[in-house]
Design a protein around this motif. Structure first.
Motif, PDB file in Angstrom:
ATOM      1  N   GLY A  78       8.030  90.388  85.904  1.00  0.00           N
ATOM      2  CA  GLY A  78       8.368  89.773  87.180  1.00  0.00           C
ATOM      3  C   GLY A  78       7.521  90.290  88.325  1.00  0.00           C
ATOM      4  N   ARG A  79       6.612  91.227  88.017  1.00  0.00           N
ATOM      5  CA  ARG A  79       5.723  91.804  89.020  1.00  0.00           C
ATOM      6  C   ARG A  79       4.275  91.535  88.599  1.00  0.00           C
ATOM      7  NH1 ARG A  79       9.137  95.516  87.408  1.00  0.00           N
ATOM      8  NH2 ARG A  79       7.516  96.724  86.366  1.00  0.00           N
ATOM      9  N   PRO A  80       3.537  90.768  89.384  1.00  0.00           N
ATOM     10  CA  PRO A  80       2.156  90.480  88.996  1.00  0.00           C
ATOM     11  C   PRO A  80       1.258  91.697  89.114  1.00  0.00           C
ATOM     12  CG  PRO A  80       2.634  89.540  91.154  1.00  0.00           C
ATOM     13  CD  PRO A  80       3.926  90.088  90.631  1.00  0.00           C
ATOM     14  N   GLY A  81       0.478  91.941  88.075  1.00  0.00           N
ATOM     15  CA  GLY A  81      -0.478  93.039  88.107  1.00  0.00           C
ATOM     16  C   GLY A  81      -1.460  92.911  86.971  1.00  0.00           C
ATOM     17  N   LEU A  82      -2.724  93.089  87.276  1.00  0.00           N
ATOM     18  CA  LEU A  82      -3.774  92.991  86.265  1.00  0.00           C
ATOM     19  C   LEU A  82      -4.644  94.232  86.306  1.00  0.00           C
ATOM     20  CD1 LEU A  82      -5.405  91.377  84.123  1.00  0.00           C
ATOM     21  CD2 LEU A  82      -6.750  90.446  86.037  1.00  0.00           C
ATOM     22  N   THR A  83      -4.786  94.882  85.158  1.00  0.00           N
ATOM     23  CA  THR A  83      -5.787  95.923  84.970  1.00  0.00           C
ATOM     24  C   THR A  83      -6.767  95.381  83.950  1.00  0.00           C
ATOM     25  OG1 THR A  83      -4.197  97.682  85.444  1.00  0.00           O
ATOM     26  CG2 THR A  83      -6.202  98.307  84.254  1.00  0.00           C
ATOM     27  N   TYR A  84      -8.003  95.186  84.390  1.00  0.00           N
ATOM     28  CA  TYR A  84      -9.002  94.451  83.607  1.00  0.00           C
ATOM     29  C   TYR A  84     -10.234  95.334  83.444  1.00  0.00           C
ATOM     30  CZ  TYR A  84     -12.128  90.457  82.480  1.00  0.00           C
ATOM     31  OH  TYR A  84     -13.022  89.585  81.898  1.00  0.00           O
ATOM     32  N   ASN A  85     -10.357  95.935  82.275  1.00  0.00           N
ATOM     33  CA  ASN A  85     -11.502  96.797  81.990  1.00  0.00           C
ATOM     34  C   ASN A  85     -12.339  96.145  80.890  1.00  0.00           C
ATOM     35  OD1 ASN A  85     -10.887  99.029  83.773  1.00  0.00           O
ATOM     36  ND2 ASN A  85      -9.162  99.453  82.412  1.00  0.00           N
ATOM     37  N   VAL A  86     -13.183  95.227  81.300  1.00  0.00           N
ATOM     38  CA  VAL A  86     -14.021  94.477  80.363  1.00  0.00           C
ATOM     39  C   VAL A  86     -15.441  94.464  80.900  1.00  0.00           C
ATOM     40  CG1 VAL A  86     -14.360  92.312  79.128  1.00  0.00           C
ATOM     41  CG2 VAL A  86     -12.042  93.017  79.765  1.00  0.00           C
ATOM     42  N   GLU A  87     -16.351  95.037  80.143  1.00  0.00           N
ATOM     43  CA  GLU A  87     -17.762  95.011  80.520  1.00  0.00           C
ATOM     44  C   GLU A  87     -18.517  94.166  79.501  1.00  0.00           C
ATOM     45  OE1 GLU A  87     -19.551  98.771  81.187  1.00  0.00           O
ATOM     46  OE2 GLU A  87     -17.946  99.467  82.522  1.00  0.00           O
ATOM     47  N   PHE A  88     -19.321  93.260  80.029  1.00  0.00           N
ATOM     48  CA  PHE A  88     -20.086  92.358  79.177  1.00  0.00           C
ATOM     49  C   PHE A  88     -21.542  92.817  79.113  1.00  0.00           C
ATOM     50  CE2 PHE A  88     -16.471  89.737  80.276  1.00  0.00           C
ATOM     51  CZ  PHE A  88     -16.223  89.062  79.085  1.00  0.00           C
ATOM     52  N   PRO A  89     -22.172  92.665  77.951  1.00  0.00           N
ATOM     53  CA  PRO A  89     -23.574  93.051  77.833  1.00  0.00           C
ATOM     54  C   PRO A  89     -24.527  92.094  78.543  1.00  0.00           C
ATOM     55  CG  PRO A  89     -22.782  92.134  75.762  1.00  0.00           C
ATOM     56  CD  PRO A  89     -21.583  92.280  76.650  1.00  0.00           C
ATOM     57  N   ARG A  90     -24.040  90.938  78.932  1.00  0.00           N
ATOM     58  CA  ARG A  90     -24.855  90.014  79.735  1.00  0.00           C
ATOM     59  C   ARG A  90     -23.914  89.198  80.604  1.00  0.00           C
ATOM     60  NH1 ARG A  90     -24.935  87.560  74.508  1.00  0.00           N
ATOM     61  NH2 ARG A  90     -24.302  85.366  74.536  1.00  0.00           N
ATOM     62  N   SER A  91     -24.475  88.553  81.629  1.00  0.00           N
ATOM     63  CA  SER A  91     -23.636  87.893  82.632  1.00  0.00           C
ATOM     64  C   SER A  91     -23.285  86.454  82.274  1.00  0.00           C
ATOM     65  CB  SER A  91     -24.343  87.914  83.988  1.00  0.00           C
ATOM     66  OG  SER A  91     -25.568  87.204  83.914  1.00  0.00           O
ATOM     67  N   MET A  92     -23.991  85.867  81.325  1.00  0.00           N
ATOM     68  CA  MET A  92     -23.745  84.474  80.966  1.00  0.00           C
ATOM     69  C   MET A  92     -23.535  84.362  79.459  1.00  0.00           C
ATOM     70  SD  MET A  92     -24.021  82.897  83.935  1.00  0.00           S
ATOM     71  CE  MET A  92     -24.227  81.151  83.554  1.00  0.00           C
ATOM     72  N   ILE A  93     -22.603  83.491  79.076  1.00  0.00           N
ATOM     73  CA  ILE A  93     -22.457  83.088  77.677  1.00  0.00           C
ATOM     74  C   ILE A  93     -22.808  81.609  77.656  1.00  0.00           C
ATOM     75  CG2 ILE A  93     -20.904  82.870  75.704  1.00  0.00           C
ATOM     76  CD1 ILE A  93     -19.213  85.122  76.945  1.00  0.00           C
ATOM     77  N   GLY A  94     -24.015  81.295  77.227  1.00  0.00           N
ATOM     78  CA  GLY A  94     -24.523  79.938  77.408  1.00  0.00           C
ATOM     79  C   GLY A  94     -24.638  79.666  78.893  1.00  0.00           C
ATOM     80  N   THR A  95     -23.894  78.655  79.374  1.00  0.00           N
ATOM     81  CA  THR A  95     -23.900  78.334  80.805  1.00  0.00           C
ATOM     82  C   THR A  95     -22.645  78.851  81.505  1.00  0.00           C
ATOM     83  OG1 THR A  95     -22.854  76.187  80.368  1.00  0.00           O
ATOM     84  CG2 THR A  95     -25.270  76.256  80.415  1.00  0.00           C
ATOM     85  N   PHE A  96     -21.855  79.662  80.804  1.00  0.00           N
ATOM     86  CA  PHE A  96     -20.586  80.148  81.357  1.00  0.00           C
ATOM     87  C   PHE A  96     -20.762  81.529  81.969  1.00  0.00           C
ATOM     88  CE2 PHE A  96     -16.432  82.158  81.287  1.00  0.00           C
ATOM     89  CZ  PHE A  96     -15.607  81.144  81.761  1.00  0.00           C
ATOM     90  N   ASP A  97     -20.344  81.678  83.227  1.00  0.00           N
ATOM     91  CA  ASP A  97     -20.432  82.938  83.959  1.00  0.00           C
ATOM     92  C   ASP A  97     -19.234  83.812  83.571  1.00  0.00           C
ATOM     93  OD1 ASP A  97     -20.449  85.012  85.793  1.00  0.00           O
ATOM     94  OD2 ASP A  97     -20.625  83.720  87.552  1.00  0.00           O
TER      95      ASP A  97
END
Length: 197
Positions: free
Chosen positions: A113-132
């Motif tokens: 019931g309480r919104p909260g996001l902890t997002y620890n995701v590092e990508f080896p590149r900035s695009m997957i095909g044309t997706f950012d």
């Protein structure tokens, strides 16, 4: 038990979105956001979450996919919140580790019931095909803020950007499946000492 379903529409100058969800489904999906890679990720949530999911989005893709991806997150979050109702009898918490070849992700969810996001995701590149890849955090922010859930997403390793993203979405589906599942030992109890979520 009443059906745990919801349908939500969102109509702005930037996007027109319709989302339908069935938390007690079999993993069927009908996805058309105009962003093929994003559809592929949403399909993982439906399939691994055993959630029936229908999403139709028309957005300003001539600019980029930002508004579409974020607004799908918002609308899906609203649908999830509505389908959960008062959350009596659910397990509330869920977690999952999911590998895909060299990549590994861990996702933990609390229907708090309480919104909260902890997002620890590092990508080896900035695009997957044309997706950012930056848009994935925007999706999850929109979702948690409107589903009112606490969500921790950790990519533990991975060198292939597609694999990194896919493990996160598969793990999210699995964790969500566990959290929304009805607990036969809980009957109609509220899974909180506060008496509400």
């Amino acid at each position: 038990m009443p059906a745990r379903t919801a349908s939500i529409s969102r109509d702005t100058r930037e996007t027109q979105i319709q989302v339908s969800i069935n938390l007690d489904g079999s993993g069927r999906s009908e996805l058309d956001t105009g962003v093929p890679f994003f559809d592929h990720m949403l399909d993982q949530v439906a399939r691994h979450g055993l959630i029936d999911l229908s999403i139709k989005a028309v957005g300003d893709l001539h600019i980029d996919a930002h508004h579409t991806v974020e607004d799908v997150g918002i609308t899906l979050g609203q649908a999830l919140d509505k389908a959960l109702g008062d959350k009596r009898g659910v397990r509330r918490y869920g977690h999952a580790y999911v590998p895909l070849d060299e990549a590994l992700a861990r996702v933990v969810v609390d229907l708090s019931g309480r919104p909260g996001l902890t997002y620890n995701v590092e990508f080896p590149r900035s695009m997957i095909g044309t997706f950012d890849v930056d848009l994935l955090s925007e999706f999850f922010h929109g979702l948690v803020n409107h589903a009112r859930i606490t969500l921790h997403i950790d990519s533990l390793r991975g060198v292939n950007a597609h694999h990194v993203a896919e493990t996160c979405f598969k793990a999210f589906g699995r964790a969500l499946r566990a959290a929304v599942e009805m607990d036969p030992r809980a009957a109609d109890a509220m899974p909180s000492t506060k008496g509400s979520l």
